[in-house]
Design an enzyme around this catalytic site. Structure first.
Site, PDB file in Angstrom:
ATOM      1  N   LYS B 198       0.631  -1.222  -0.047  1.00 45.03           N
ATOM      2  CA  LYS B 198      -0.059   0.074  -0.131  1.00 45.03           C
ATOM      3  C   LYS B 198       0.904   1.208  -0.014  1.00 45.03           C
ATOM      4  O   LYS B 198       0.517   2.257  -0.338  1.00 45.03           O
ATOM      5  CB  LYS B 198      -0.991   0.020   1.295  1.00 45.03           C
ATOM      6  CG  LYS B 198      -1.810   1.212   1.265  1.00 45.03           C
ATOM      7  CD  LYS B 198      -3.105   1.032   0.423  1.00 45.03           C
ATOM      8  CE  LYS B 198      -3.948   2.274   0.182  1.00 45.03           C
ATOM      9  NZ  LYS B 198      -4.488   3.043   1.221  1.00 45.03           N
ATOM     10  N   ASN B 202       0.816   5.120  -1.224  1.00 45.66           N
ATOM     11  CA  ASN B 202       1.003   6.390  -0.256  1.00 45.66           C
ATOM     12  C   ASN B 202       2.251   7.361  -0.240  1.00 45.66           C
ATOM     13  O   ASN B 202       1.949   8.369  -0.256  1.00 45.66           O
ATOM     14  CB  ASN B 202       0.576   5.963   1.080  1.00 45.66           C
ATOM     15  CG  ASN B 202      -0.966   5.306   1.238  1.00 45.66           C
ATOM     16  OD1 ASN B 202      -1.248   4.302   1.348  1.00 45.66           O
ATOM     17  ND2 ASN B 202      -1.926   6.079   1.390  1.00 45.66           N
TER      18      ASN B 202
END
Lengths: 317, 317
Positions: B198, B202
């Site tokens: 992830k 980000n």
């Protein structure tokens, strides 16, 4: 009978902070200085030039030998160019008109290879030199310059008709001009190397002032921006070395400590950003990055800063 | 006689954009959902929760089982934490009061090791899980959430009393909750690896949105910021691999192309910056940098971005 050596006639092309400061200092030292101006011509013709200098006090030059057109200038032996590198090629016509035969053209600009685009537009008879200004100065308003600190000019020969020994003599003559105006100056045997050395300062501080909206004082006071300055400086030193240049041991540390002692200073790139002028990204970032890369040296932090600045510059246009 | 399996009671801790969106979706799917609120309690108790969703339309939940104090909440089988990682340790008392015995606490947060500071404050009997939300959502105002696109939740087990097979069952139960509310969800066998994956999104977009004041659309449209996104993604992939994790081939390219198809999205860090809340720099930058460094991997562009954001965050305080 030998007469006294005539003082050279000096022309200032681009009378912003740099051209204004050095022009006024030279005029006050008794040189015959002629200033080419554009948007500020009327203000300067009417009110003169004003330099508010922390070290030298309030200096006024009035009247000013001011010109709005280079055709009206007398033939100049030295032309000092203080304009932005982004306009160098456009300056050729004015330089050609104001230059005496065999004139010396000194670019008081930061960045790499700033002489190249101009060189190809000048006749071979003109000498082209580069000058690196270690100075905290900015334009306060039309004809008004604020000088916060420092002032040294490092001068090197770029190209022209001179042989090796004549080059040395010409550079020494330029150094002598500044020194006789009370300005610290020294000759640089290798202009390209001197430009790389100056980049060790300009690459971190110019860019970070725009990216983070901060003058040198908060950039030095904060641990993270301070570390970033050091890391950027280290990359530029590696780039310079990869390109075959000497950087004295402790050079980056010296610049870092010098900056800690400086007053809060907004580099020229920040002023360009603020006034929505194009940033000098080619000279200060793109060419050093390309030169280092061609020599096998990556500068990842410099490249990230450059890409951020390009994004900001486009949005600012 | 076997009764139907009772639906779990769900508590939402931190009813911002994430907690509000998933809570409303679960409540509308028939789950018994209880919302803990602070500054927005009165607005939500009076007007309910509103989700303006591009894919799902305008969704209203009114009345809302809203609480200003965790002591008033019923024992919850699942607690979904949508608060900022910067406040995780402070949430322990509320979680302890709202948790049923053997409750599952699911942190719907980005970043690395966000469970650690909370884990040491929770009893061993509680299960702690992490969820990665692939969603474009933001808080529009008190009790009002805008959902632009996407929505998937990737769920993994962090720590607690479960053995290997029970862990799998608990994660599947969590995945089942979301799926029965019409939300795409999948189980992640390795939560730490899922968190690294992830971060490939980000780290570039959260930070650059703040640094350059730009949503995903201009960041993707500009060649320089696009290249910077790619270079940052590549560093994070190298960091993940150095830490022993798998990143599927083409994973970064997949995220890049997914983002090109997204509407103009301002990541949560930009909203935090805009509202002068502390940025989630520990979870999203400092810990991944430290973990990669400990594994022998430098991420120079990520580090430069992190240092810039620290500078900005301090000035924004």
């Amino acid at each position: 009978m030998m007469g006294a050596v005539a003082k050279p006639t000096i022309g200032i092309i681009g009378t912003g902070a740099i051209g204004g400061f050095y022009g006024v200092m030279l005029a006050r030292a008794g040189f015959d200085v002629h200033f080419l101006l554009r948007s500020e011509f009327c203000a300067v013709a009417e009110n003169g030039l004003q330099v508010n200098s922390a070290p030298h006090g309030s200096l006024t030059l009035n009247p000013v030998q001011a010109y709005s057109n280079a055709q009206d200038m007398p033939p100049c032996d030295w032309l000092l160019v203080g304009a932005k590198t982004t306009s160098n090629a456009d300056l050729a016509p004015a330089i050609l008109r104001a230059a005496a035969p065999n004139a010396k053209v000194l670019l008081l600009q930061n960045g790499l290879d700033v002489e190249d685009s101009l060189r190809e537009l000048l006749p071979d008879s003109l000498h082209l030199l580069g000058g690196l200004c270690y100075i905290c100065v900015h334009r306060e308003g039309p004809g008004v310059v604020t000088h916060q600190a420092l002032g040294a000019v490092h001068v090197g020969y770029h190209s022209g008709p001179a042989d090796e020994s004549t080059r040395t003599a010409i550079v020494e003559e330029g150094v002598g001009l500044f020194r006789s105006a009370g300005i610290d100056s020294q000759a640089m045997a290798n202009l390209h190397q001197a430009r790389w050395q100056k980049l060790v300062w300009n690459i971190p501080y110019n860019g970070l002032s725009v990216l983070l909206g901060a003058s040198t004082t908060p950039l030095m006071a904060d641990a993270d921006s301070g570390e970033m300055v050091k890391a950027l400086m280290a990359e530029v030193v590696q780039g310079a070395i990869a390109c075959g240049h000497d950087v004295p041991p402790g050079y980056a540390e010296h610049l870092f400590m010098m900056t800690e002692k400086m007053p809060a200073y907004w580099p020229s790139m920040y002023h360009d950003f603020l006034h929505k002028r194009p940033l000098e990204l080619q000279a200060i970032y793109a060419r050093p990055l390309a030169a280092a890369k061609a020599a096998g040296c990556e500068m990842p932090r410099v490249e990230a800063l450059y890409r951020s600045l390009r994004f900001i510059d486009r949005r600012n246009a």
